[in-house]
Design an enzyme around this catalytic site. Structure first.
Site, PDB file in Angstrom:
ATOM      1  N   SER A 155       0.846  -1.197   0.000  1.00  0.00           N
ATOM      2  CA  SER A 155       0.000   0.000   0.000  1.00  0.00           C
ATOM      3  C   SER A 155       0.885   1.253   0.000  1.00  0.00           C
ATOM      4  CB  SER A 155      -0.965  -0.042   1.192  1.00  0.00           C
ATOM      5  OG  SER A 155      -2.016   0.874   1.036  1.00  0.00           O
ATOM      6  N   GLU A 217      -9.514  -5.450  -5.538  1.00  0.00           N
ATOM      7  CA  GLU A 217      -9.219  -4.091  -5.104  1.00  0.00           C
ATOM      8  C   GLU A 217      -9.924  -3.085  -6.011  1.00  0.00           C
ATOM      9  OE1 GLU A 217      -5.401  -3.094  -3.484  1.00  0.00           O
ATOM     10  OE2 GLU A 217      -4.627  -5.104  -3.936  1.00  0.00           O
ATOM     11  N   HIS A 252      -7.351  -5.970  -0.695  1.00  0.00           N
ATOM     12  CA  HIS A 252      -6.187  -5.131  -0.408  1.00  0.00           C
ATOM     13  C   HIS A 252      -5.308  -5.703   0.708  1.00  0.00           C
ATOM     14  CE1 HIS A 252      -3.896  -1.437  -0.666  1.00  0.00           C
ATOM     15  NE2 HIS A 252      -4.022  -1.227   0.639  1.00  0.00           N
TER      16      HIS A 252
END
Length: 270
Positions: A155, A217, A252
């Site tokens: 991320s 995602e 995610h």
């Protein structure tokens, strides 16, 4: 509870606290060393961002799979988790600062609708800490192969991994960027690609880049990662190895353990 088992698991890694020389901020460092003796060239090292959340996942994967390298393709390696002095999996305030390049004032607020200002833009200072504080301590304590250094980030950590690749490509030989936050600052990181490719095309560097994103995602996360992979793949230099993995059925967070084996094989060099 089997206390002996708990003690055995805890003995598999060391836990340090280090204060950065550059901004006097504290980091919790987790370090695991292989049971196997180091090869003549030294151990590879894998640096794992968000160490509170991901260190044990990485070190257990490396420990178990490197027992049978000939079958798994994963070699013994030192794993270094870079985290914070907290009991939480993620220190949201500190990681937001450490993992992001500088951006216009209040960018984070305006883009995500956050009311309270949060400090960002500490990536350069954080990278200095890694290169000039942390890595020398690891290299001094262990027999390390300086040509097999890997960084993993997820991320915003993936954004930092890419920022390091594009601005300090010699810092590591392998870059694993999981669900990278390419969206940051209006996809600012993509502006670094042409300069990096021009620089890399004239060098003898050997760099491996593993990019991954989950198929569940948000669409822009998938498209941004695909776009970056496509751009890097146009570089006519077989010294830059790119692998893109869109993992079916993963989101995610669940994407991280799913990519672990393939990512470790990709960065393992015999």
């Amino acid at each position: 509870m089997d206390c002996s088992k708990e003690k055995n698991i805890a003995s598999r890694f060391e836990d340090w606290t280090i204060n950065s020389e550059f901004d006097n901020r504290s980091y919790q460092i987790f370090v695991s060393k292989p049971n196997q003796a180091p090869p003549p060239s030294g151990y590879p090292v894998i640096y794992v961002l968000d160490g509170n959340a991901f260190f044990q996942t990485f070190q257990e994967a490396v420990r178990l799979q490197s027992r049978k390298t000939e079958k798994t393709g994963v070699i013994p390696a030192i794993v270094v988790g870079i985290g914070y002095p907290t009991d939480n999996d993620f220190d949201l305030t500190n990681r937001l600062y450490d993992f992001t390049p500088s951006a216009p004032n209040n960018f984070y607020n305006k883009s995500l609708g956050v009311e309270d200002f949060q400090k960002t833009g500490g990536a350069d200072t954080f990278l200095k800490f890694i290169e000039e504080d942390l890595m020398p301590q690891i290299n001094k304590k262990f027999k390390v192969n300086l040509q097999q250094q890997t960084i993993f980030g997820h991320s915003l950590g993936g954004l930092f991994t890419l920022y390091t690749l594009f601005t300090h490509p010699k810092a590591f030989q392998n870059y694993i960027a999981s669900s990278p936050s390419i969206w940051w600052n209006d996809r600012y990181i993509l502006n670094k690609v042409p300069q990096f490719m021009k620089y890399f095309s004239g060098k003898k560097l050997e760099v491996s880049v593993f990019l991954a994103v989950g198929s569940l995602e948000k669409e822009f996360m998938i498209n941004d990662t695909k776009e970056l992979s496509n751009r890097l793949s146009t570089l006519e230099n077989n010294k830059l190895k790119i692998l893109f993995n869109e993992v079916k059925g993963e989101n995610h967070i669940s994407v991280v353990p799913t990519i672990l084996s393939s990512a470790l094989r990709f960065v393992s060099k015999y």
